[in-house]
Write a protein that holds these residues in place. Structure first.
Motif, PDB file in Angstrom:
ATOM      1  N   ALA A 100       0.813  -1.211   0.000  1.00  0.00           N
ATOM      2  CA  ALA A 100       0.000   0.000   0.000  1.00  0.00           C
ATOM      3  C   ALA A 100       0.846   1.259   0.000  1.00  0.00           C
ATOM      4  CB  ALA A 100      -0.934  -0.007   1.204  1.00  0.00           C
ATOM      5  N   LEU A 101       1.798   1.340   0.922  1.00  0.00           N
ATOM      6  CA  LEU A 101       2.595   2.558   1.081  1.00  0.00           C
ATOM      7  C   LEU A 101       4.041   2.192   1.388  1.00  0.00           C
ATOM      8  CD1 LEU A 101      -0.109   4.458   3.091  1.00  0.00           C
ATOM      9  CD2 LEU A 101       0.847   5.255   0.914  1.00  0.00           C
ATOM     10  N   PRO A 102       4.994   3.012   0.928  1.00  0.00           N
ATOM     11  CA  PRO A 102       6.410   2.648   1.044  1.00  0.00           C
ATOM     12  C   PRO A 102       7.044   2.930   2.394  1.00  0.00           C
ATOM     13  CG  PRO A 102       6.197   4.719  -0.133  1.00  0.00           C
ATOM     14  CD  PRO A 102       4.800   4.230   0.118  1.00  0.00           C
ATOM     15  N   SER A 103       6.345   3.614   3.302  1.00  0.00           N
ATOM     16  CA  SER A 103       6.952   3.884   4.611  1.00  0.00           C
ATOM     17  C   SER A 103       5.900   3.895   5.711  1.00  0.00           C
ATOM     18  CB  SER A 103       7.699   5.220   4.595  1.00  0.00           C
ATOM     19  OG  SER A 103       6.822   6.297   4.815  1.00  0.00           O
ATOM     20  N   PHE A 104       6.324   3.516   6.899  1.00  0.00           N
ATOM     21  CA  PHE A 104       5.434   3.466   8.050  1.00  0.00           C
ATOM     22  C   PHE A 104       4.887   4.846   8.448  1.00  0.00           C
ATOM     23  CE2 PHE A 104       5.314   3.845  12.757  1.00  0.00           C
ATOM     24  CZ  PHE A 104       4.080   3.263  12.944  1.00  0.00           C
ATOM     25  N   PRO A 105       5.709   5.901   8.543  1.00  0.00           N
ATOM     26  CA  PRO A 105       5.151   7.207   8.928  1.00  0.00           C
ATOM     27  C   PRO A 105       4.049   7.691   7.991  1.00  0.00           C
ATOM     28  CG  PRO A 105       7.541   7.245   9.101  1.00  0.00           C
ATOM     29  CD  PRO A 105       7.178   5.954   8.414  1.00  0.00           C
TER      30      PRO A 105
END
Length: 324
Positions: A100-105
């Motif tokens: 879904a998204l490349p980074s946790f933040p």
């Protein structure tokens, strides 16, 4: 009384969406396909004609449509942040392809924004909605064959053409965000809420600008899980669980055709002692039915939280992984 349906629109239609997602939406009795947007005009015309839905000529025109509840995104990971943010701004919930998204933040931020607007952002890990996976999880939870000692999740396949988006660094390609994400998701869910990261390694090759494989170890208090993934090897798609009293094998664990006759094998000392015949299922249709069953009750927040947990674990794997 007519059935109330979830109104969904689809963005960025490629081979996966054409083969799996659009047919699943059309089959699901609780979903209504409002329209499609994709930059490829030929595909756009073909698919909107096939499904009798609206043609959107831009992503923004899709978002401006008032009669859309959910937007399905089938674009590369590198485009997801901007697209999900826009969906939330326009008041649309999101079902997005993995990763879904490349980074946790970023994942944590966008999920927070969505939940504040009573929306959800869900990652489309369809394997979780197949009855084979449900049977596997029930078998483990029942402790029928004793405590699981070790879980192995493996997913990999021969190299695809090098112009495939999975090999483009600018679009957040790479084996970890693609095949690896499945194995990490399954290991996390089978280990339970106390799953934690232990170790990882990422495999590189000078021919490619992205990682082509890797391995990670996760664990809880009693069990370790080994995740392995690779681009450029023979095809493997399996979950194996070594228990105190048997070895449980779940083949075609992540991706399978609707007509595939699923089963789970239980072995002990080299002999098959139980064969669980699971049968056929369309995990894409099941995923959409799951969404529909919870949508009007506002009970999909757990899926948004699941996305954040997955993102956090992936970030640990990538940040701590030694390169090979």
């Amino acid at each position: 009384m007519s059935r109330i349906k979830i109104r969904i629109a689809c963005c960025s239609i490629g081979k996966h969406a054409i083969k799996n997602i659009l047919p699943a939406i059309s089959i699901c009795e609780d979903m209504h396909l409002v329209g499609i947007y994709t930059r490829n005009q030929v595909i756009l015309d073909e698919q909107t004609k096939l499904y009798g839905c609206k043609t959107f000529l831009s992503f923004e025109s899709l978002l401006q449509q008032s009669d859309i509840d959910i937007v399905y995104l089938s674009s590369p990971t590198g485009l997801h942040e901007e697209q999900i943010r826009l969906c939330i701004e326009y008041g649309k919930s999101v079902l997005v392809e993995k990763t879904a998204l490349p980074s946790f933040p970023i994942a944590a931020e966008l999920v927070k924004l969505a939940l504040e607007k009573q929306l959800f952002v869900m990652e489309a890990f369809m394997y979780r909605f197949h009855k084979q996976y449900a049977a596997l999880k029930n078998l483990i939870d029942s402790n029928k064959y004793g405590q699981p000692l070790r879980i192995e999740c493996e997913f990999g396949f021969p190299h695809l053409p090098q112009n495939d988006i999975r090999y483009k660094k600018s679009l957040c390609g790479g084996a970890t965000f693609d095949a690896g994400a499945y194995t990490i998701s399954a290991a996390r869910n089978l280990l339970g809420a106390d799953a934690s990261f232990q170790w990882s390694i990422l495999k590189k090759d000078k021919q490619f600008e992205v990682d082509i494989g890797g391995m990670a170890i996760l664990s809880n208090a009693k069990t370790e899980a080994v995740c392995s993934w690779h681009f450029g090897g023979s095809y493997i798609n399996k979950i194996s669980i070594w228990c105190e009293e048997a070895h449980i094998i779940c083949d075609r664990a992540f991706s399978k055709a609707p007509e595939f006759e699923s089963q789970i094998l239980v072995e002990n000392n080299g002999q098959v002692i139980e064969t669980i015949l699971v049968g056929k299922a369309n995990h894409f249709v099941n995923m959409f039915s799951f969404i529909a069953s919870r949508y009007f009750h506002g009970s999909l927040n757990s899926e948004s939280n699941e996305l954040v947990l997955q993102s956090a674990m992936l970030e640990s794997v990538l940040r701590n992984g030694a390169e090979k």
